[in-house]
Scaffold this active site. Structure first.
Site, PDB file in Angstrom:
ATOM      1  N   ASN A   6      37.689  29.833  47.003  1.00 23.50           N
ATOM      2  CA  ASN A   6      37.701  29.014  45.985  1.00 23.50           C
ATOM      3  C   ASN A   6      38.994  27.951  45.538  1.00 23.50           C
ATOM      4  O   ASN A   6      39.051  27.296  46.689  1.00 23.50           O
ATOM      5  CB  ASN A   6      37.086  29.617  44.673  1.00 23.50           C
ATOM      6  CG  ASN A   6      37.735  30.985  44.162  1.00 23.50           C
ATOM      7  OD1 ASN A   6      37.429  32.194  44.859  1.00 23.50           O
ATOM      8  ND2 ASN A   6      38.642  31.124  43.218  1.00 23.50           N
ATOM      9  N   ASP A   7      39.455  28.241  44.705  1.00 20.89           N
ATOM     10  CA  ASP A   7      40.632  27.188  44.161  1.00 20.89           C
ATOM     11  C   ASP A   7      41.726  27.132  45.419  1.00 20.89           C
ATOM     12  O   ASP A   7      42.261  28.152  46.111  1.00 20.89           O
ATOM     13  CB  ASP A   7      41.510  27.849  43.009  1.00 20.89           C
ATOM     14  CG  ASP A   7      40.754  28.508  41.866  1.00 20.89           C
ATOM     15  OD1 ASP A   7      39.563  28.413  42.072  1.00 20.89           O
ATOM     16  OD2 ASP A   7      41.181  28.931  41.129  1.00 20.89           O
ATOM     17  N   PHE A  14      45.553  36.140  42.566  1.00 21.97           N
ATOM     18  CA  PHE A  14      44.558  35.030  42.024  1.00 21.97           C
ATOM     19  C   PHE A  14      45.784  33.668  42.235  1.00 21.97           C
ATOM     20  O   PHE A  14      46.385  33.824  42.812  1.00 21.97           O
ATOM     21  CB  PHE A  14      44.478  35.308  40.535  1.00 21.97           C
ATOM     22  CG  PHE A  14      43.300  36.080  40.206  1.00 21.97           C
ATOM     23  CD1 PHE A  14      42.623  36.762  41.225  1.00 21.97           C
ATOM     24  CD2 PHE A  14      42.764  36.045  38.838  1.00 21.97           C
ATOM     25  CE1 PHE A  14      41.389  37.396  40.784  1.00 21.97           C
ATOM     26  CE2 PHE A  14      41.428  36.761  38.622  1.00 21.97           C
ATOM     27  CZ  PHE A  14      40.816  37.097  39.633  1.00 21.97           C
ATOM     28  N   ASP A  41      47.449  32.002  36.967  1.00 27.27           N
ATOM     29  CA  ASP A  41      47.490  30.593  37.581  1.00 27.27           C
ATOM     30  C   ASP A  41      49.019  29.729  37.471  1.00 27.27           C
ATOM     31  O   ASP A  41      48.870  28.897  37.198  1.00 27.27           O
ATOM     32  CB  ASP A  41      46.352  29.564  37.305  1.00 27.27           C
ATOM     33  CG  ASP A  41      44.956  30.519  37.479  1.00 27.27           C
ATOM     34  OD1 ASP A  41      45.017  31.530  38.108  1.00 27.27           O
ATOM     35  OD2 ASP A  41      44.149  30.054  36.916  1.00 27.27           O
TER      36      ASP A  41
HETATM   37  C1  FRU Z   1      39.834  29.308  38.419  1.00 19.75           C
HETATM   38  C2  FRU Z   1      39.878  30.992  38.744  1.00 19.75           C
HETATM   39  C3  FRU Z   1      41.348  31.240  38.388  1.00 19.75           C
HETATM   40  C4  FRU Z   1      41.881  32.635  39.222  1.00 19.75           C
HETATM   41  C5  FRU Z   1      41.073  32.420  40.449  1.00 19.75           C
HETATM   42  C6  FRU Z   1      40.499  33.812  40.940  1.00 19.75           C
HETATM   43  O1  FRU Z   1      38.612  29.172  39.512  1.00 19.75           O
HETATM   44  O2  FRU Z   1      39.092  31.694  37.954  1.00 19.75           O
HETATM   45  O3  FRU Z   1      41.754  31.154  37.097  1.00 19.75           O
HETATM   46  O4  FRU Z   1      43.164  32.718  39.390  1.00 19.75           O
HETATM   47  O5  FRU Z   1      40.051  31.772  40.210  1.00 19.75           O
HETATM   48  O6  FRU Z   1      39.971  33.622  42.057  1.00 19.75           O
END
Ligand code: FRU
Length: 457
Positions: A16-17, A76, A144
């Site tokens: 993901n991110d 995260f 984050d």
């Molecule tokens: C955004 C999020 C962040 C977190 C991460 C976890 O997509 O929810 O806030 O750090 O993904 O995977």
């Protein structure tokens, strides 16, 4: 190790991110939220990819993984900053308050979030066992960290929530990158219940804020969380951030989320973001993968508007012109009653180019009411909006929106379209707006009028 061109994709399993995006010692490093065991979200690691040009990426393995009490349930999102020649990563360590006996990788019962730093001499090796340092102790609803340097100070903006109800951004400052002091908090009822992945940067004389707002669009089908951006007032001495009511979406498609920006080699502000995918891509003999990044986009703030433009590295890549003049392929229509796109168009244009997985760039300025159909993905002008529909290329996945549109365009419909088997990005009017949508099962025909077409070098 896996290599990607143009879009960074999960090297199997789940991403993901984007995290820790930085130009460091002559290379771009892009880390990402990574679950290495299955194509679903789970205990987060940081995967790591490197590029010399933002176009050709090489995955170089796992950079961060849980080792400590504070990050036992995941590393995260976070960011990177260069200091004294070292690359420092800041991320959120997650510890679940309760373990789900059925699945240790997920937990909906709450967690503690500590901010952790780890440095590397070369940007490749991270000592996960002895190199992690908790810089902010565990707290609820803070995550984050985006860190940057301004003069002799380090700034950190964290995403969060006030009482789980109001999206907020929290500021800390430091003189050495290790010891941080709380400075201020900004919040707005306008931007969802939680603001994830905040980002703040100077654009000319102004500041731009980007945040991913959770529970922002409760009324729509599909995702409730969207990335927004806005020009903001920011007083860096007191870290006073004023979040206005007006905002733009970072992207007017349905899937882009959790963008992160940094400065490229030429000093431009460049953004990448996660393209959410409702299901994994599966191919016989390959590990299923889920999640990819959008094209790198240059962020510019001009005359009260935030533009997301095609990065010059992408222009450079699409150097091979395969069609240099206007050409009409069959007939496309956005009117279902008129039969939709004319799939009987006989001429197949560049069919292997789309289906073989080679990306294409298609340019055209649409006339009023005109429609273009790219392998079943339709783009058209209607009542001064550019609209798109992915219904025919979304494998009947239920519960997600199919249609997107820009805001009103005042008569200009210049499109610059990037096509990959699982992603279509439509830059409208040189980045005034972008519509990006994930697709599955794209056909190989183009119907409608195009002006110029480019393939990758
Ligand atoms: C955004 C999020 C962040 C977190 C991460 C976890 O997509 O929810 O806030 O750090 O993904 O995977």
């Amino acid at each position: 190790m896996a290599k990607d061109t143009l879009h960074l994709k999960a090297p199997g399993n789940w991403i993901n991110d984007p995290n820790g995006f930085i130009y460091y010692k002559g290379k771009y490093h892009l880390f990402y939220q990574y679950f290495p065991y299955a194509p679903v979200w789970g205990t987060m690691h940081w995967g790591h990819a490197v590029s010399v040009d933002l176009v050709h990426w090489e995955h170089v393995g796992v950079a961060l993984f849980p080792t400590r009490y504070e990050d036992q349930n995941g590393c995260f999102s976070g960011s990177a900053v260069e200091h004294d020649g070292k690359m420092s990563l800041y991320y959120t360590g997650i510890r679940y308050r309760e373990i789900n006996p059925e699945n240790i990788h997920i937990n909906e019962e709450g967690y503690d979030a500590a901010q952790i730093m780890i440095s590397s001499e070369d940007g490749y090796s991270f000592d996960n066992f002895d190199g992690k340092r908790v810089v902010l102790p565990a707290a609820e609803n803070m995550r984050d960290p985006k860190v940057w340097k301004d003069g002799s100070d380090f700034y950190m903006i964290l995403g969060g929530s006030s009482r789980g109800k109001i999206g907020s951004a929290v500021f800390y400052r430091s003189t050495d990158g290790f010891n941080w002091r709380y400075i201020s908090r900004a919040q707005s009822e306008k931007f969802g219940a939680i603001l994830e992945c905040p980002d703040l940067f100077k654009a000319g004389n102004d500041y731009v804020f980007i945040g991913s707002a959770m529970y922002f669009a409760r009324e729509t089908e599909g995702y409730e969380h969207y990335a927004v951006c806005m020009a903001v007032g920011f007083d860096k001495t007191r870290c006073r951030l004023r979040l206005p009511d007006e905002y733009q979406y970072v992207d007017y498609g349905l899937d882009l989320y959790a963008p992160q920006t940094n400065i490229d080699a030429a000093g431009r502000r460049v953004m990448v973001a996660w393209m959410r995918m409702p299901k994994a891509v599966e191919k016989k003999g390959c590990v299923p993968w889920n999640g990819m990044m959008c094209l790198p986009r240059v962020v510019e703030y001009e005359d009260g508007h935030i533009y997301f433009r095609v990065h010059p590295a992408v222009d450079e890549y699409f150097g091979k012109e395969v069609l240099g003049q206007e050409k009409v392929f069959g007939n496309a229509s956005f009117d279902e009653d008129a039969g939709g796109a004319d799939s009987s168009a006989t001429e197949k244009f560049g069919s292997p180019a789309i289906l073989s997985g080679k990306p294409l760039r298609i340019q055209v300025t649409l006339n009023s009411g005109e429609c273009l159909d790219i392998g079943g993905f339709r783009i058209w002008e209607e009542r001064d909006f550019i609209r798109t529909d992915r219904k025919a290329v979304f494998d009947d996945i239920c519960g997600y929106r199919m249609m997107s549109n820009t805001p009103r365009l005042h008569g200009r419909y210049k499109l610059d379209i990037f096509v990959e088997p699982n992603l279509i990005e439509v830059f409208v009017n040189d980045g005034e707006y972008v519509i990006s949508n994930v697709v599955y099962g794209l056909g190989n025909r183009i119907c409608g009028r195009v002006e110029r077409v480019f393939a990758g070098k």
